[in-house]
Design a protein around this motif. Structure first.
Motif, PDB file in Angstrom:
ATOM      1  N   ARG A  68       0.826  -1.211   0.000  1.00 20.58           N
ATOM      2  CA  ARG A  68       0.000   0.000   0.000  1.00 20.58           C
ATOM      3  C   ARG A  68       0.859   1.259   0.000  1.00 20.58           C
ATOM      4  O   ARG A  68       0.505   2.272  -0.601  1.00 20.58           O
ATOM      5  CB  ARG A  68      -0.914   0.020   1.227  1.00 20.58           C
ATOM      6  CG  ARG A  68      -2.011  -1.005   1.218  1.00 20.58           C
ATOM      7  CD  ARG A  68      -3.066  -0.701   0.216  1.00 20.58           C
ATOM      8  NE  ARG A  68      -4.176  -1.644   0.285  1.00 20.58           N
ATOM      9  CZ  ARG A  68      -4.904  -1.979  -0.741  1.00 20.58           C
ATOM     10  NH1 ARG A  68      -4.656  -1.474  -1.939  1.00 20.58           N
ATOM     11  NH2 ARG A  68      -5.912  -2.825  -0.611  1.00 20.58           N
ATOM     12  N   CYS A  69       1.982   1.215   0.698  1.00 25.20           N
ATOM     13  CA  CYS A  69       2.841   2.399   0.837  1.00 25.20           C
ATOM     14  C   CYS A  69       3.985   2.420  -0.162  1.00 25.20           C
ATOM     15  O   CYS A  69       4.891   3.243  -0.046  1.00 25.20           O
ATOM     16  CB  CYS A  69       3.387   2.476   2.263  1.00 25.20           C
ATOM     17  SG  CYS A  69       2.096   2.686   3.504  1.00 25.20           S
ATOM     18  N   THR A  80      -1.660   1.244  -4.524  1.00 29.36           N
ATOM     19  CA  THR A  80      -1.029   2.057  -3.483  1.00 29.36           C
ATOM     20  C   THR A  80      -1.989   3.102  -2.943  1.00 29.36           C
ATOM     21  O   THR A  80      -2.962   3.488  -3.589  1.00 29.36           O
ATOM     22  CB  THR A  80       0.227   2.756  -4.019  1.00 29.36           C
ATOM     23  OG1 THR A  80      -0.159   3.635  -5.082  1.00 29.36           O
ATOM     24  CG2 THR A  80       1.237   1.744  -4.539  1.00 29.36           C
ATOM     25  N   SER A  82      -1.339   6.250  -2.483  1.00 28.66           N
ATOM     26  CA  SER A  82      -1.248   7.482  -3.268  1.00 28.66           C
ATOM     27  C   SER A  82      -2.109   7.415  -4.520  1.00 28.66           C
ATOM     28  O   SER A  82      -2.713   8.415  -4.922  1.00 28.66           O
ATOM     29  CB  SER A  82       0.208   7.777  -3.635  1.00 28.66           C
ATOM     30  OG  SER A  82       0.760   6.711  -4.380  1.00 28.66           O
TER      31      SER A  82
END
Length: 201
Positions: A68-69, A80, A82
């Protein structure tokens, strides 16, 4: 937004002083006002709000926090945080203690009913998350040490089945009904999330 802001001196005849000035959204000095660190006093604010638009909230519980990061990869099916922020506008991440896969909720504007979403007519739709309250929550809050990893794992393992059982993995409705996640008597634990306002229409 009328504010009492510091006006620098203009020569010896006009020393610096505080004066009321109205700032607008398009004013070049507005960003500086928003981080003035005590050198200005906001006296009145006029809020600008758009019409209430129904929203869609989708839950994801299968991708690790590391993924995810990760850095955004636009040429792949990007999962992700973002990318979700860029496309939808608002996300919430709940990572249970001693687990590696978060519960990610993604809100997006959806004026029309998405076919795969479940319409909701009330708030507090995640009943499985409200199952712990009152004395039970107080008892869990008092537990420390070896029990903490097991409790975190238990909360994570009940999230995906809970979303399926309550059919709340993909819901659609008015903002006040979709955003109200936890009932007033919900167990209050430490919680962190990354949020951003929904885009305007």
């Amino acid at each position: 937004m009328p504010s009492s802001a510091w006006t620098p001196s203009c020569g010896t005849r006009r020393p610096g002083r505080y004066a009321v000035r109205t700032f607008t959204r398009a004013d070049a000095a507005t960003p500086a006002l928003l981080c003035h660190l005590g050198r200005a006093f906001v006296t009145r604010v006029t809020l600008q709000a758009g019409a209430s638009t129904r929203i869609r909230c989708r839950s994801y519980t299968t991708v690790s926090m590391d993924a995810r990061c990760a850095r955004t990869r636009p040429w792949l099916f990007d999962q992700t945080v973002s990318s979700f922020l860029e496309s939808a506008g608002r996300v919430d991440i709940l990572l249970f203690p001693f687990t590696s896969t978060p519960w990610l909720k993604v809100w997006s504007l959806a004026p029309s009913w998405p076919l795969l979403s479940r319409p909701v007519s009330g708030a507090y739709n995640y009943a499985f998350a409200d199952a712990v309250s009152g004395p039970v929550g107080d008892a869990l809050n008092a537990l420390t040490g070896p029990a903490t990893p097991a409790l975190g794992q238990l909360m994570w393992t009940t999230t995906t089945p809970g979303l399926a059982a309550t059919m709340t993995g993909d819901i659609w409705g008015r903002p006040g009904r979709c955003h109200a996640v936890c009932a007033p008597d919900h167990y209050q634990g430490d919680r962190g999330g990354e949020r951003r306002a929904l885009p305007t229409q």
